[in-house]
Write an enzyme that holds these catalytic residues in place. Sequence first.
Site, PDB file in Angstrom:
ATOM      1  N   ASP A 152       0.848  -1.201   0.000  1.00  0.00           N
ATOM      2  CA  ASP A 152       0.000   0.000   0.000  1.00  0.00           C
ATOM      3  C   ASP A 152       0.881   1.247   0.000  1.00  0.00           C
ATOM      4  O   ASP A 152       1.698   1.432   0.907  1.00  0.00           O
ATOM      5  CB  ASP A 152      -0.913   0.020   1.222  1.00  0.00           C
ATOM      6  CG  ASP A 152      -1.994  -1.037   1.161  1.00  0.00           C
ATOM      7  OD1 ASP A 152      -2.159  -1.650   0.099  1.00  0.00           O
ATOM      8  OD2 ASP A 152      -2.669  -1.261   2.185  1.00  0.00           O
ATOM      9  N   GLU A 237     -10.240  -9.082   0.104  1.00  0.00           N
ATOM     10  CA  GLU A 237     -10.220 -10.542   0.196  1.00  0.00           C
ATOM     11  C   GLU A 237     -11.235 -11.055   1.212  1.00  0.00           C
ATOM     12  O   GLU A 237     -11.526 -10.391   2.202  1.00  0.00           O
ATOM     13  CB  GLU A 237      -8.822 -11.016   0.603  1.00  0.00           C
ATOM     14  CG  GLU A 237      -7.752 -10.615  -0.393  1.00  0.00           C
ATOM     15  CD  GLU A 237      -6.341 -10.803   0.138  1.00  0.00           C
ATOM     16  OE1 GLU A 237      -5.418 -10.911  -0.688  1.00  0.00           O
ATOM     17  OE2 GLU A 237      -6.162 -10.832   1.373  1.00  0.00           O
ATOM     18  N   THR A 392      -4.394 -15.927  -4.668  1.00  0.00           N
ATOM     19  CA  THR A 392      -3.130 -15.198  -4.705  1.00  0.00           C
ATOM     20  C   THR A 392      -1.933 -16.117  -4.475  1.00  0.00           C
ATOM     21  O   THR A 392      -2.088 -17.318  -4.274  1.00  0.00           O
ATOM     22  CB  THR A 392      -3.117 -14.096  -3.630  1.00  0.00           C
ATOM     23  OG1 THR A 392      -3.242 -14.713  -2.338  1.00  0.00           O
ATOM     24  CG2 THR A 392      -4.268 -13.132  -3.820  1.00  0.00           C
ATOM     25  N   GLU A 433      -3.401 -14.441  -9.039  1.00  0.00           N
ATOM     26  CA  GLU A 433      -2.584 -13.231  -8.926  1.00  0.00           C
ATOM     27  C   GLU A 433      -1.262 -13.606  -8.279  1.00  0.00           C
ATOM     28  O   GLU A 433      -1.145 -14.626  -7.600  1.00  0.00           O
ATOM     29  CB  GLU A 433      -3.267 -12.188  -8.025  1.00  0.00           C
ATOM     30  CG  GLU A 433      -4.549 -11.616  -8.543  1.00  0.00           C
ATOM     31  CD  GLU A 433      -5.155 -10.612  -7.567  1.00  0.00           C
ATOM     32  OE1 GLU A 433      -4.519 -10.342  -6.515  1.00  0.00           O
ATOM     33  OE2 GLU A 433      -6.251 -10.117  -7.841  1.00  0.00           O
ATOM     34  N   LEU A 436       3.366 -10.772  -4.432  1.00  0.00           N
ATOM     35  CA  LEU A 436       4.419  -9.770  -4.283  1.00  0.00           C
ATOM     36  C   LEU A 436       4.902  -9.352  -5.662  1.00  0.00           C
ATOM     37  O   LEU A 436       4.690 -10.079  -6.641  1.00  0.00           O
ATOM     38  CB  LEU A 436       5.583 -10.344  -3.460  1.00  0.00           C
ATOM     39  CG  LEU A 436       5.246 -10.811  -2.040  1.00  0.00           C
ATOM     40  CD1 LEU A 436       6.441 -11.538  -1.421  1.00  0.00           C
ATOM     41  CD2 LEU A 436       4.818  -9.638  -1.173  1.00  0.00           C
TER      42      LEU A 436
END
Length: 499
Positions: A152, A237, A392, A433, A436
Amino acid sequence: MACSYRIDSTCASTQFPASTQFPRFSLRRDGPMDSPLRMFAANRAYSDAADSAPELDDKTPYIPIYVMLPLGIINMEGELVDADNLFNQLKMLKSCNVDGVMVDCWWGIVERRAPKEYNWSGYKKLFDIVRDLGLKLQVVMSFHECGGNVGDDVHIPIPQWVQEIGYENPDIYFTDKEGRRNHECLSWGIDEEMVLNGRTPLEVYSDYMRSFRLEFDDFFARRVISEIEIGLGPCGELRYPSYPAKFGWEYPGIGGFQCYDKYLIKSLQEAAEAWGNSACGKAPENAGSYNSTPQETGFFCDFGEYNGFYGRFFLLWYSQVLIDHGDRVLGLAALAFKGTPIAAKISGIHWWYNTKSHAAELTAGFYNIGSFNCYAAIVSMLKKHEAALNFTCLELRTVDQEQEFPKALSDPEGLVWEVLNAAWEVKIPVAGENALPCYYREGYDKILQIAKPMNDPFGRHLCAFTYLRLSPTLLEKHNFIEFERFVQKMHGKVIPPIN
Protein backbone atom coordinates in the site's frame (compact mmCIF):
# COMPACT_ATOMS: atom_id res chain seq x y z
CA MET A 1 -12.35 -44.49 -12.30
CA ALA A 2 -12.15 -40.70 -12.37
CA CYS A 3 -14.21 -39.13 -9.64
CA SER A 4 -15.07 -35.76 -8.12
CA TYR A 5 -15.66 -34.44 -4.64
CA ARG A 6 -18.83 -32.91 -3.32
CA ILE A 7 -19.56 -30.97 -0.19
CA ASP A 8 -21.13 -32.85 2.69
CA SER A 9 -22.82 -30.20 4.83
CA THR A 10 -25.46 -32.20 6.60
CA CYS A 11 -24.08 -32.69 10.08
CA ALA A 12 -21.41 -31.89 12.62
CA SER A 13 -18.70 -34.17 13.95
CA THR A 14 -19.95 -37.24 15.75
CA GLN A 15 -18.19 -35.91 18.83
CA PHE A 16 -20.84 -33.18 19.03
CA PRO A 17 -24.40 -33.69 20.27
CA ALA A 18 -26.77 -35.08 17.66
CA SER A 19 -28.78 -31.86 17.69
CA THR A 20 -25.80 -29.77 16.53
CA GLN A 21 -26.47 -28.00 13.22
CA PHE A 22 -23.03 -26.68 12.41
CA PRO A 23 -21.89 -27.62 8.88
CA ARG A 24 -19.27 -30.29 8.44
CA PHE A 25 -16.68 -29.07 5.97
CA SER A 26 -15.63 -32.40 4.54
CA LEU A 27 -15.23 -33.91 1.11
CA ARG A 28 -16.52 -37.17 -0.19
CA ARG A 29 -15.91 -38.99 -3.48
CA ASP A 30 -19.13 -39.13 -5.40
CA GLY A 31 -19.26 -39.48 -9.15
CA PRO A 32 -17.62 -39.21 -12.54
CA MET A 33 -15.98 -35.94 -13.44
CA ASP A 34 -17.04 -34.11 -16.58
CA SER A 35 -14.94 -34.79 -19.63
CA PRO A 36 -11.72 -32.84 -20.15
CA LEU A 37 -13.26 -31.15 -23.19
CA ARG A 38 -16.19 -29.87 -21.14
CA MET A 39 -13.87 -28.58 -18.42
CA PHE A 40 -11.73 -26.87 -21.04
CA ALA A 41 -14.75 -25.30 -22.71
CA ALA A 42 -16.13 -23.98 -19.41
CA ASN A 43 -12.94 -22.11 -18.65
CA ARG A 44 -12.55 -20.81 -22.19
CA ALA A 45 -16.13 -19.55 -22.30
CA TYR A 46 -15.57 -17.48 -19.15
CA SER A 47 -13.55 -14.79 -20.94
CA ASP A 48 -14.28 -12.89 -24.13
CA ALA A 49 -10.55 -12.53 -24.61
CA ALA A 50 -10.13 -16.28 -24.63
CA ASP A 51 -13.07 -16.74 -27.00
CA SER A 52 -11.50 -14.38 -29.55
CA ALA A 53 -7.98 -15.76 -29.16
CA PRO A 54 -5.92 -16.32 -32.32
CA GLU A 55 -4.61 -19.71 -33.44
CA LEU A 56 -2.26 -20.98 -30.74
CA ASP A 57 1.26 -21.87 -31.76
CA ASP A 58 1.92 -24.46 -29.07
CA LYS A 59 -1.68 -25.64 -28.61
CA THR A 60 -1.83 -24.66 -24.93
CA PRO A 61 -4.77 -22.65 -23.56
CA TYR A 62 -4.96 -18.91 -24.14
CA ILE A 63 -5.04 -17.35 -20.68
CA PRO A 64 -5.98 -13.64 -20.61
CA ILE A 65 -3.57 -11.33 -18.79
CA TYR A 66 -4.68 -8.28 -16.85
CA VAL A 67 -2.49 -5.76 -15.02
CA MET A 68 -3.54 -4.00 -11.80
CA LEU A 69 -3.42 -0.23 -12.03
CA PRO A 70 -1.73 1.86 -9.30
CA LEU A 71 -3.75 2.17 -6.10
CA GLY A 72 -3.86 5.96 -6.25
CA ILE A 73 -4.85 6.35 -9.90
CA ILE A 74 -7.99 8.17 -8.69
CA ASN A 75 -7.39 10.75 -5.93
CA MET A 76 -9.57 11.48 -2.92
CA GLU A 77 -11.46 14.15 -4.89
CA GLY A 78 -12.47 11.53 -7.43
CA GLU A 79 -10.15 12.85 -10.15
CA LEU A 80 -7.98 10.86 -12.53
CA VAL A 81 -4.31 11.42 -11.72
CA ASP A 82 -1.77 12.14 -14.51
CA ALA A 83 -3.90 10.93 -17.40
CA ASP A 84 -1.18 11.52 -20.02
CA ASN A 85 1.37 9.38 -18.23
CA LEU A 86 -1.20 6.66 -17.66
CA PHE A 87 -2.12 6.69 -21.35
CA ASN A 88 1.51 6.13 -22.34
CA GLN A 89 1.91 3.31 -19.83
CA LEU A 90 -1.25 1.61 -21.05
CA LYS A 91 -0.01 1.89 -24.63
CA MET A 92 3.09 -0.03 -23.59
CA LEU A 93 0.94 -2.74 -22.04
CA LYS A 94 -1.18 -2.89 -25.19
CA SER A 95 1.99 -3.25 -27.27
CA CYS A 96 2.77 -6.59 -25.61
CA ASN A 97 -0.82 -7.82 -26.07
CA VAL A 98 -2.02 -7.54 -22.48
CA ASP A 99 -5.76 -8.18 -22.52
CA GLY A 100 -6.83 -5.59 -19.98
CA VAL A 101 -6.35 -3.88 -16.64
CA MET A 102 -7.81 -4.17 -13.16
CA VAL A 103 -8.86 -1.11 -11.19
CA ASP A 104 -10.22 -0.61 -7.67
CA CYS A 105 -13.41 1.44 -7.43
CA TRP A 106 -12.94 2.75 -3.90
CA TRP A 107 -16.05 3.10 -1.77
CA GLY A 108 -14.17 5.67 0.31
CA ILE A 109 -13.71 7.91 -2.73
CA VAL A 110 -16.95 7.44 -4.65
CA GLU A 111 -19.36 7.73 -1.68
CA ARG A 112 -16.99 9.75 0.44
CA ARG A 113 -19.03 12.65 1.75
CA ALA A 114 -22.64 11.55 2.20
CA PRO A 115 -24.88 8.49 1.79
CA LYS A 116 -25.91 7.80 -1.83
CA GLU A 117 -23.88 10.73 -3.17
CA TYR A 118 -21.68 8.97 -5.73
CA ASN A 119 -18.85 10.58 -7.67
CA TRP A 120 -17.86 8.42 -10.65
CA SER A 121 -16.29 11.25 -12.73
CA GLY A 122 -12.64 10.16 -12.47
CA TYR A 123 -13.53 6.57 -13.25
CA LYS A 124 -15.45 7.67 -16.35
CA LYS A 125 -12.31 9.34 -17.74
CA LEU A 126 -10.20 6.32 -16.85
CA PHE A 127 -12.60 3.85 -18.44
CA ASP A 128 -12.76 5.95 -21.62
CA ILE A 129 -8.97 5.72 -21.98
CA VAL A 130 -8.98 1.98 -21.40
CA ARG A 131 -11.78 1.45 -23.90
CA ASP A 132 -10.18 3.64 -26.57
CA LEU A 133 -6.98 1.60 -26.34
CA GLY A 134 -8.92 -1.59 -26.94
CA LEU A 135 -8.32 -3.03 -23.47
CA LYS A 136 -10.75 -4.85 -21.17
CA LEU A 137 -11.57 -3.93 -17.57
CA GLN A 138 -11.68 -5.98 -14.42
CA VAL A 139 -13.31 -3.75 -11.79
CA VAL A 140 -13.08 -4.30 -8.04
CA MET A 141 -15.86 -3.14 -5.76
CA SER A 142 -13.46 -2.04 -2.99
CA PHE A 143 -15.38 -1.72 0.27
CA HIS A 144 -12.18 -1.62 2.34
CA GLU A 145 -9.53 0.86 3.39
CA CYS A 146 -6.27 1.16 1.46
CA GLY A 147 -3.18 1.78 3.58
CA GLY A 148 -1.16 -0.03 6.20
CA ASN A 149 -0.72 -3.35 4.38
CA VAL A 150 2.11 -4.74 2.27
CA GLY A 151 2.32 -2.85 -1.03
CA ASP A 152 0.00 0.00 0.00
CA ASP A 153 1.51 3.34 -1.07
CA VAL A 154 -1.55 5.55 -0.59
CA HIS A 155 -4.16 6.00 2.11
CA ILE A 156 -7.82 5.71 1.13
CA PRO A 157 -10.09 5.32 4.18
CA ILE A 158 -13.67 4.13 4.12
CA PRO A 159 -16.24 6.95 3.57
CA GLN A 160 -16.09 9.91 5.92
CA TRP A 161 -19.77 9.64 6.80
CA VAL A 162 -19.23 6.01 7.86
CA GLN A 163 -16.23 7.02 9.97
CA GLU A 164 -18.42 9.56 11.75
CA ILE A 165 -20.83 6.77 12.67
CA GLY A 166 -17.84 4.78 13.91
CA TYR A 167 -16.86 7.58 16.29
CA GLU A 168 -20.18 7.07 18.09
CA ASN A 169 -20.34 3.30 17.63
CA PRO A 170 -16.82 1.84 17.33
CA ASP A 171 -18.23 -1.70 17.41
CA ILE A 172 -19.00 -1.42 13.70
CA TYR A 173 -15.32 -2.34 13.19
CA PHE A 174 -13.50 -5.61 13.68
CA THR A 175 -11.92 -5.66 17.13
CA ASP A 176 -9.06 -7.68 18.60
CA LYS A 177 -8.81 -9.05 22.14
CA GLU A 178 -6.94 -5.89 23.26
CA GLY A 179 -9.92 -3.78 22.20
CA ARG A 180 -8.17 -2.22 19.20
CA ARG A 181 -10.54 -1.28 16.39
CA ASN A 182 -9.49 -2.08 12.84
CA HIS A 183 -10.82 0.49 10.37
CA GLU A 184 -9.91 -1.51 7.25
CA CYS A 185 -13.50 -2.65 6.77
CA LEU A 186 -16.75 -3.10 8.62
CA SER A 187 -17.36 -6.04 10.94
CA TRP A 188 -19.49 -8.76 9.45
CA GLY A 189 -21.42 -8.73 12.69
CA ILE A 190 -23.33 -5.68 11.45
CA ASP A 191 -24.15 -6.98 7.94
CA GLU A 192 -27.86 -6.96 8.72
CA GLU A 193 -27.90 -4.27 11.42
CA MET A 194 -29.41 -0.88 10.48
CA VAL A 195 -26.47 1.09 11.84
CA LEU A 196 -25.55 3.21 8.78
CA ASN A 197 -28.07 6.03 8.88
CA GLY A 198 -31.03 3.70 8.67
CA ARG A 199 -29.46 1.23 6.25
CA THR A 200 -27.61 -2.01 6.80
CA PRO A 201 -24.11 -2.45 5.34
CA LEU A 202 -25.61 -4.98 2.93
CA GLU A 203 -28.03 -2.34 1.67
CA VAL A 204 -25.19 0.18 1.36
CA TYR A 205 -23.06 -2.25 -0.65
CA SER A 206 -26.03 -3.14 -2.86
CA ASP A 207 -26.90 0.51 -3.56
CA TYR A 208 -23.25 1.22 -4.44
CA MET A 209 -23.05 -1.71 -6.87
CA ARG A 210 -26.34 -0.81 -8.52
CA SER A 211 -25.19 2.79 -8.94
CA PHE A 212 -22.02 1.58 -10.65
CA ARG A 213 -23.99 -0.74 -12.92
CA LEU A 214 -26.29 2.07 -14.06
CA GLU A 215 -23.49 4.63 -14.43
CA PHE A 216 -21.41 2.42 -16.70
CA ASP A 217 -24.16 0.66 -18.60
CA ASP A 218 -22.48 1.28 -21.97
CA PHE A 219 -19.26 -0.37 -20.81
CA PHE A 220 -21.24 -3.43 -19.76
CA ALA A 221 -23.22 -3.49 -23.00
CA ARG A 222 -20.04 -3.34 -25.10
CA ARG A 223 -18.33 -5.86 -22.81
CA VAL A 224 -15.46 -3.53 -22.06
CA ILE A 225 -16.04 -4.56 -18.45
CA SER A 226 -15.24 -8.27 -18.53
CA GLU A 227 -15.52 -9.04 -14.80
CA ILE A 228 -16.52 -7.52 -11.47
CA GLU A 229 -14.56 -8.64 -8.43
CA ILE A 230 -16.48 -8.14 -5.20
CA GLY A 231 -14.60 -6.86 -2.17
CA LEU A 232 -15.46 -9.07 0.80
CA GLY A 233 -12.99 -7.99 3.48
CA PRO A 234 -9.58 -6.40 4.09
CA CYS A 235 -7.54 -5.94 0.89
CA GLY A 236 -10.74 -6.94 -0.92
CA GLU A 237 -10.22 -10.54 0.20
CA LEU A 238 -12.63 -12.89 1.91
CA ARG A 239 -10.80 -13.15 5.25
CA TYR A 240 -10.67 -11.54 8.66
CA PRO A 241 -8.14 -8.70 9.15
CA SER A 242 -6.09 -11.07 11.29
CA TYR A 243 -2.58 -9.81 10.53
CA PRO A 244 -2.64 -5.98 10.59
CA ALA A 245 0.81 -4.42 10.23
CA LYS A 246 -0.45 -1.23 11.90
CA PHE A 247 -0.96 -3.20 15.12
CA GLY A 248 2.56 -4.57 14.99
CA TRP A 249 2.11 -7.83 13.10
CA GLU A 250 5.21 -9.08 11.30
CA TYR A 251 5.63 -12.12 9.10
CA PRO A 252 5.32 -14.98 10.01
CA GLY A 253 3.25 -14.21 13.11
CA ILE A 254 0.11 -16.31 13.56
CA GLY A 255 -2.16 -13.25 13.70
CA GLY A 256 -5.11 -12.81 16.00
CA PHE A 257 -8.83 -13.55 16.11
CA GLN A 258 -11.01 -10.56 15.21
CA CYS A 259 -14.35 -11.16 16.89
CA TYR A 260 -14.42 -8.90 19.92
CA ASP A 261 -16.88 -6.27 18.73
CA LYS A 262 -20.20 -6.47 20.53
CA TYR A 263 -22.07 -7.72 17.47
CA LEU A 264 -19.86 -10.74 16.81
CA ILE A 265 -19.62 -11.53 20.51
CA LYS A 266 -23.42 -11.54 20.63
CA SER A 267 -23.50 -13.86 17.61
CA LEU A 268 -21.01 -16.20 19.29
CA GLN A 269 -23.03 -16.27 22.51
CA GLU A 270 -26.25 -17.00 20.65
CA ALA A 271 -24.56 -19.83 18.74
CA ALA A 272 -23.28 -21.34 21.99
CA GLU A 273 -26.73 -21.15 23.58
CA ALA A 274 -28.33 -22.75 20.53
CA TRP A 275 -25.72 -25.47 20.77
CA GLY A 276 -26.70 -26.09 24.36
CA ASN A 277 -23.50 -24.92 26.04
CA SER A 278 -23.49 -21.19 26.83
CA ALA A 279 -20.04 -21.50 28.43
CA CYS A 280 -18.59 -21.79 24.91
CA GLY A 281 -19.84 -18.32 23.99
CA LYS A 282 -16.46 -16.64 24.35
CA ALA A 283 -13.37 -16.19 22.19
CA PRO A 284 -10.17 -18.11 23.06
CA GLU A 285 -8.09 -16.64 25.86
CA ASN A 286 -4.89 -18.58 25.15
CA ALA A 287 -4.36 -17.88 21.43
CA GLY A 288 -1.23 -15.74 21.88
CA SER A 289 -0.56 -12.43 20.15
CA TYR A 290 -0.09 -11.31 16.56
CA ASN A 291 3.56 -12.36 16.43
CA SER A 292 3.35 -15.58 18.41
CA THR A 293 4.32 -18.96 16.97
CA PRO A 294 1.83 -21.82 17.31
CA GLN A 295 3.90 -23.65 19.92
CA GLU A 296 3.97 -20.55 22.14
CA THR A 297 0.21 -20.74 22.65
CA GLY A 298 -2.08 -23.12 24.45
CA PHE A 299 -4.68 -22.91 21.69
CA PHE A 300 -2.57 -23.63 18.56
CA CYS A 301 0.22 -25.84 19.92
CA ASP A 302 0.31 -29.53 19.05
CA PHE A 303 -2.60 -31.21 20.84
CA GLY A 304 -3.79 -27.72 21.79
CA GLU A 305 -7.31 -26.51 22.49
CA TYR A 306 -7.99 -25.84 18.79
CA ASN A 307 -8.73 -29.56 18.39
CA GLY A 308 -10.79 -29.94 21.55
CA PHE A 309 -14.51 -29.78 22.19
CA TYR A 310 -14.63 -25.99 22.66
CA GLY A 311 -12.02 -25.20 20.01
CA ARG A 312 -13.92 -27.00 17.28
CA PHE A 313 -17.12 -25.22 18.16
CA PHE A 314 -15.47 -21.81 18.12
CA LEU A 315 -13.60 -22.38 14.86
CA LEU A 316 -16.71 -23.67 13.11
CA TRP A 317 -18.62 -20.57 14.18
CA TYR A 318 -15.75 -18.21 13.24
CA SER A 319 -15.36 -19.76 9.81
CA GLN A 320 -19.09 -19.88 9.16
CA VAL A 321 -19.40 -16.14 9.84
CA LEU A 322 -16.87 -15.58 7.05
CA ILE A 323 -18.70 -17.85 4.61
CA ASP A 324 -22.09 -16.34 5.45
CA HIS A 325 -20.75 -12.84 4.78
CA GLY A 326 -19.46 -13.87 1.37
CA ASP A 327 -22.75 -15.61 0.60
CA ARG A 328 -24.81 -12.52 1.43
CA VAL A 329 -22.71 -9.99 -0.49
CA LEU A 330 -22.21 -12.19 -3.54
CA GLY A 331 -25.94 -12.81 -3.67
CA LEU A 332 -26.50 -9.07 -3.99
CA ALA A 333 -23.68 -8.74 -6.52
CA ALA A 334 -25.12 -11.49 -8.69
CA LEU A 335 -28.36 -9.49 -8.92
CA ALA A 336 -26.67 -6.15 -9.57
CA PHE A 337 -24.32 -7.50 -12.26
CA LYS A 338 -26.51 -10.13 -13.86
CA GLY A 339 -25.00 -11.14 -17.19
CA THR A 340 -21.45 -10.16 -16.24
CA PRO A 341 -19.00 -12.57 -14.57
CA ILE A 342 -18.31 -11.89 -10.90
CA ALA A 343 -15.42 -13.10 -8.78
CA ALA A 344 -14.17 -13.20 -5.21
CA LYS A 345 -10.56 -13.11 -4.02
CA ILE A 346 -9.22 -15.53 -1.43
CA SER A 347 -5.88 -14.77 0.23
CA GLY A 348 -3.04 -17.26 0.33
CA ILE A 349 -2.23 -17.76 4.03
CA HIS A 350 0.68 -20.11 3.46
CA TRP A 351 2.71 -19.66 6.66
CA TRP A 352 2.33 -22.35 9.32
CA TYR A 353 0.62 -24.50 6.66
CA ASN A 354 2.92 -27.41 7.55
CA THR A 355 1.79 -27.54 11.18
CA LYS A 356 -1.05 -29.46 12.75
CA SER A 357 -3.10 -26.39 13.65
CA HIS A 358 -2.63 -24.18 10.54
CA ALA A 359 -2.74 -21.29 13.03
CA ALA A 360 -2.43 -18.37 10.58
CA GLU A 361 -5.25 -19.78 8.46
CA LEU A 362 -7.45 -20.22 11.52
CA THR A 363 -7.13 -16.62 12.70
CA ALA A 364 -7.94 -15.47 9.14
CA GLY A 365 -11.11 -17.58 9.18
CA PHE A 366 -9.99 -20.60 7.15
CA TYR A 367 -10.79 -23.72 9.21
CA ASN A 368 -8.54 -26.09 7.32
CA ILE A 369 -7.73 -29.01 9.62
CA GLY A 370 -8.28 -32.69 8.92
CA SER A 371 -11.86 -33.33 7.83
CA PHE A 372 -12.76 -29.64 8.19
CA ASN A 373 -12.02 -28.07 4.80
CA CYS A 374 -13.14 -24.46 4.73
CA TYR A 375 -11.87 -23.98 1.17
CA ALA A 376 -14.26 -26.66 -0.09
CA ALA A 377 -17.13 -24.88 1.66
CA ILE A 378 -16.05 -21.51 0.21
CA VAL A 379 -15.88 -22.72 -3.39
CA SER A 380 -19.27 -24.40 -2.97
CA MET A 381 -20.64 -21.03 -1.88
CA LEU A 382 -19.00 -19.36 -4.90
CA LYS A 383 -20.55 -21.91 -7.23
CA LYS A 384 -23.99 -21.10 -5.80
CA HIS A 385 -23.56 -17.56 -7.14
CA GLU A 386 -21.71 -18.58 -10.33
CA ALA A 387 -18.69 -16.63 -9.11
CA ALA A 388 -15.08 -17.28 -10.05
CA LEU A 389 -12.31 -17.81 -7.51
CA ASN A 390 -9.33 -15.48 -7.64
CA PHE A 391 -6.41 -16.85 -5.60
CA THR A 392 -3.13 -15.20 -4.70
CA CYS A 393 0.54 -16.13 -4.18
CA LEU A 394 0.89 -18.18 -7.36
CA GLU A 395 4.49 -17.06 -7.87
CA LEU A 396 5.80 -18.24 -4.50
CA ARG A 397 7.97 -21.34 -4.30
CA THR A 398 8.02 -23.48 -1.18
CA VAL A 399 11.77 -24.03 -1.41
CA ASP A 400 12.38 -20.26 -1.30
CA GLN A 401 10.17 -19.89 1.75
CA GLU A 402 11.97 -22.75 3.49
CA GLN A 403 15.32 -21.06 2.88
CA GLU A 404 14.28 -17.52 3.84
CA PHE A 405 11.91 -18.32 6.73
CA PRO A 406 12.62 -21.92 7.77
CA LYS A 407 10.79 -21.57 11.09
CA ALA A 408 7.54 -20.46 9.40
CA LEU A 409 6.82 -23.99 8.09
CA SER A 410 5.32 -22.41 5.00
CA ASP A 411 4.12 -24.27 1.92
CA PRO A 412 2.60 -21.91 -0.66
CA GLU A 413 2.68 -24.55 -3.39
CA GLY A 414 0.79 -27.06 -1.28
CA LEU A 415 -1.81 -24.44 -0.36
CA VAL A 416 -2.24 -23.28 -3.95
CA TRP A 417 -2.90 -26.78 -5.23
CA GLU A 418 -5.30 -27.56 -2.40
CA VAL A 419 -7.41 -24.47 -3.08
CA LEU A 420 -7.29 -24.63 -6.87
CA ASN A 421 -8.22 -28.30 -6.91
CA ALA A 422 -11.13 -27.64 -4.54
CA ALA A 423 -12.42 -25.02 -7.01
CA TRP A 424 -11.86 -27.19 -10.06
CA GLU A 425 -13.70 -30.08 -8.38
CA VAL A 426 -16.88 -27.99 -8.22
CA LYS A 427 -16.20 -26.68 -11.73
CA ILE A 428 -15.96 -22.95 -11.15
CA PRO A 429 -13.54 -20.70 -13.10
CA VAL A 430 -10.25 -20.14 -11.31
CA ALA A 431 -8.09 -17.04 -11.77
CA GLY A 432 -4.88 -16.04 -10.04
CA GLU A 433 -2.58 -13.23 -8.93
CA ASN A 434 0.95 -12.85 -7.67
CA ALA A 435 1.22 -11.85 -4.01
CA LEU A 436 4.42 -9.77 -4.28
CA PRO A 437 6.09 -7.78 -7.09
CA CYS A 438 7.47 -10.20 -9.67
CA TYR A 439 10.03 -9.25 -12.33
CA TYR A 440 12.11 -12.39 -12.79
CA ARG A 441 11.72 -15.47 -14.92
CA GLU A 442 11.70 -17.86 -11.97
CA GLY A 443 8.51 -16.28 -10.65
CA TYR A 444 6.87 -16.11 -14.06
CA ASP A 445 7.72 -19.73 -14.79
CA LYS A 446 6.20 -20.76 -11.47
CA ILE A 447 2.98 -19.00 -12.43
CA LEU A 448 3.01 -20.72 -15.82
CA GLN A 449 3.35 -24.12 -14.18
CA ILE A 450 0.24 -23.47 -12.11
CA ALA A 451 -1.71 -21.71 -14.85
CA LYS A 452 -1.23 -24.59 -17.31
CA PRO A 453 -0.57 -27.80 -15.40
CA MET A 454 1.45 -30.14 -17.60
CA ASN A 455 -0.18 -33.45 -18.51
CA ASP A 456 -3.33 -32.65 -16.53
CA PRO A 457 -5.76 -35.39 -17.63
CA PHE A 458 -8.75 -33.06 -17.31
CA GLY A 459 -7.30 -30.09 -19.22
CA ARG A 460 -7.69 -27.79 -16.21
CA HIS A 461 -6.10 -24.35 -16.29
CA LEU A 462 -6.60 -20.79 -15.08
CA CYS A 463 -9.28 -18.72 -16.77
CA ALA A 464 -7.24 -15.50 -16.31
CA PHE A 465 -4.26 -14.04 -14.49
CA THR A 466 -3.93 -10.54 -13.03
CA TYR A 467 -0.43 -9.16 -12.55
CA LEU A 468 0.37 -7.05 -9.49
CA ARG A 469 1.08 -4.23 -10.47
CA LEU A 470 1.71 -1.53 -13.12
CA SER A 471 4.73 0.54 -12.07
CA PRO A 472 7.77 2.32 -13.54
CA THR A 473 9.87 -0.67 -12.42
CA LEU A 474 7.80 -3.07 -14.52
CA LEU A 475 8.26 -0.84 -17.57
CA GLU A 476 12.07 -0.78 -17.31
CA LYS A 477 13.52 -2.39 -20.44
CA HIS A 478 14.81 -5.67 -19.03
CA ASN A 479 11.81 -6.17 -16.75
CA PHE A 480 9.37 -5.41 -19.56
CA ILE A 481 11.07 -7.89 -21.90
CA GLU A 482 10.64 -10.63 -19.30
CA PHE A 483 7.03 -9.60 -18.73
CA GLU A 484 6.30 -9.65 -22.46
CA ARG A 485 7.74 -13.17 -22.69
CA PHE A 486 5.44 -14.20 -19.84
CA VAL A 487 2.38 -12.71 -21.58
CA GLN A 488 3.19 -14.56 -24.79
CA LYS A 489 3.64 -17.86 -22.98
CA MET A 490 0.33 -17.38 -21.15
CA HIS A 491 -1.27 -16.70 -24.53
CA GLY A 492 0.07 -19.99 -25.86
CA LYS A 493 2.83 -18.58 -28.06
CA VAL A 494 6.09 -20.33 -28.85
CA ILE A 495 8.84 -17.72 -28.56
CA PRO A 496 12.59 -17.85 -28.96
CA PRO A 497 14.62 -17.92 -25.73
CA ILE A 498 15.92 -14.67 -24.24
CA ASN A 499 19.67 -14.61 -23.77
